[in-house]
Design a protein around this motif. Structure first.
Motif, PDB file in Angstrom:
ATOM      1  N   THR A 162       0.825  -1.207   0.000  1.00  0.00           N
ATOM      2  CA  THR A 162       0.000   0.000   0.000  1.00  0.00           C
ATOM      3  C   THR A 162       0.860   1.258   0.000  1.00  0.00           C
ATOM      4  O   THR A 162       0.554   2.240  -0.688  1.00  0.00           O
ATOM      5  CB  THR A 162      -0.928  -0.012   1.225  1.00  0.00           C
ATOM      6  N   PHE A 163       1.953   1.225   0.760  1.00  0.00           N
ATOM      7  CA  PHE A 163       2.845   2.388   0.812  1.00  0.00           C
ATOM      8  C   PHE A 163       3.465   2.662  -0.565  1.00  0.00           C
ATOM      9  O   PHE A 163       3.510   3.815  -1.018  1.00  0.00           O
ATOM     10  CB  PHE A 163       3.944   2.139   1.850  1.00  0.00           C
ATOM     11  N   VAL A 164       3.929   1.615  -1.243  1.00  0.00           N
ATOM     12  CA  VAL A 164       4.535   1.808  -2.559  1.00  0.00           C
ATOM     13  C   VAL A 164       3.503   2.284  -3.567  1.00  0.00           C
ATOM     14  O   VAL A 164       3.799   3.125  -4.434  1.00  0.00           O
ATOM     15  CB  VAL A 164       5.202   0.494  -3.022  1.00  0.00           C
ATOM     16  N   ILE A 165       2.277   1.790  -3.491  1.00  0.00           N
ATOM     17  CA  ILE A 165       1.226   2.245  -4.404  1.00  0.00           C
ATOM     18  C   ILE A 165       0.952   3.732  -4.213  1.00  0.00           C
ATOM     19  O   ILE A 165       0.832   4.500  -5.185  1.00  0.00           O
ATOM     20  CB  ILE A 165      -0.059   1.426  -4.186  1.00  0.00           C
ATOM     21  N   ILE A 166       0.869   4.171  -2.952  1.00  0.00           N
ATOM     22  CA  ILE A 166       0.613   5.591  -2.689  1.00  0.00           C
ATOM     23  C   ILE A 166       1.745   6.465  -3.223  1.00  0.00           C
ATOM     24  O   ILE A 166       1.518   7.494  -3.867  1.00  0.00           O
ATOM     25  CB  ILE A 166       0.413   5.806  -1.171  1.00  0.00           C
ATOM     26  N   VAL A 167       2.996   6.052  -2.970  1.00  0.00           N
ATOM     27  CA  VAL A 167       4.132   6.840  -3.449  1.00  0.00           C
ATOM     28  C   VAL A 167       4.207   6.815  -4.968  1.00  0.00           C
ATOM     29  O   VAL A 167       4.470   7.839  -5.612  1.00  0.00           O
ATOM     30  CB  VAL A 167       5.429   6.312  -2.821  1.00  0.00           C
TER      31      VAL A 167
END
Length: 285
Positions: A162-167
């Motif tokens: 989820t963190f990589v998708i947001i970034v």
């Protein structure tokens, strides 16, 4: 007037396919210009791939350089499922290529989050419920520990994914090139961030499978024990086959033998140019 007849021109002979060979003293030649047509016509003139994006060069007599090259290729395979960053560099050179690469990455991470959520639910059921029968008792200590590990790694897979998708959806193409991937260290950190969701998903799946295998092998039923052994062998073969297909054939026939030879050769503490005593014996003769 009679129509003029022109001799038919002979078709141009086909050029033989040239296979590039690996030179241990040079980096592997880039072929990213052949992948331009996949994206758009904006990439008619693509700059050369930077040195920090290339596979690290190997130096004969220095096994550490061979190990770094192997680890770099493995990091690329785990993070972007390719043995190098040539295709990734092409996608960063146009807006259309960037959008295609972004959609692919986000879709892959979304699928991994969905799979991690299913594993999370399964392990939570195993931890919080009692086994229905004594023939398949998953309340053992080893199975519970493996289920807890699987639960933790599935949570980390969802978190990092989820963190990589947001970034990924927040950054621009220029910012990715100028900041995230400007140096070798930043590029390594970016590849590690892309690899963490899939690595945690793999570990979560592995722990859950090991927990199920531990419960099945300790079952009094011979049928369950035999099925667990067969399933374990098939799962290992499938993982090896997948890893084999992700890498080019030249890696197994050209690169890997050279890397292995470089790792087992004696380590030279000095470069040949630094050897000041070289040639003195021959000059004295």
């Amino acid at each position: 007037m009679a129509p003029s007849t022109r001799p038919k021109s002979k078709p141009a002979p086909e050029m033989p396919l040239q296979v590039q060979t690996f030179d241990p003293e040079k980096s592997y030649p880039a072929s990213h210009r052949m992948m331009v047509s996949e994206y758009s016509d904006e990439c008619n003139s693509i700059p050369d791939i930077p040195e920090c994006w290339k596979v690290p060069q190997v130096e004969p007599g220095r096994p550490w350089t061979y190990l770094v090259a192997v680890l770099w290729r493995l990091l690329c395979v785990v993070s972007i499922f390719r043995p190098d960053l040539e295709h990734h560099w092409v996608s960063k050179q146009s807006t259309e290529g960037w959008k295609i690469q972004e959609n692919r990455t986000v879709s892959r991470l979304t699928n991994s989050n969905t799979a991690a959520g299913l594993i999370l639910t399964t392990t939570a059921v195993f931890i919080t419920t009692q086994p229905p029968s004594s023939t398949w008792n998953y309340s053992q200590t080893a199975a519970n520990c493996l289920c807890i590990f699987s639960l933790s790694h599935s949570l980390m897979s969802i978190w990092f994914g989820t963190f990589v998708i947001i970034v990924y959806q927040a950054m621009t193409r220029e910012w990715a090139l100028e900041v995230l991937m400007s140096t070798r260290l930043r590029l390594c950190c970016t590849l590690v961030a892309l690899a963490l969701p899939m690595c945690n998903l793999f570990l979560a799946t592995l722990c859950l499978l090991c927990a199920i295998a531990a419960v099945t092998l300790t079952s009094p039923l011979i049928v369950l024990q035999a099925s667990a052994a067969v399933e374990g062998i098939l799962w290992i073969l499938f993982c090896l086959m997948t890893f084999w297909n992700l890498l080019k054939s030249s890696f197994w026939t050209v690169h890997l033998p050279i890397y292995i030879i470089g790792l087992v050769t004696p380590f030279r503490w000095r470069r040949p140019a630094d050897n000041t005593n070289q040639g003195q014996g021959s000059s004295a003769v």
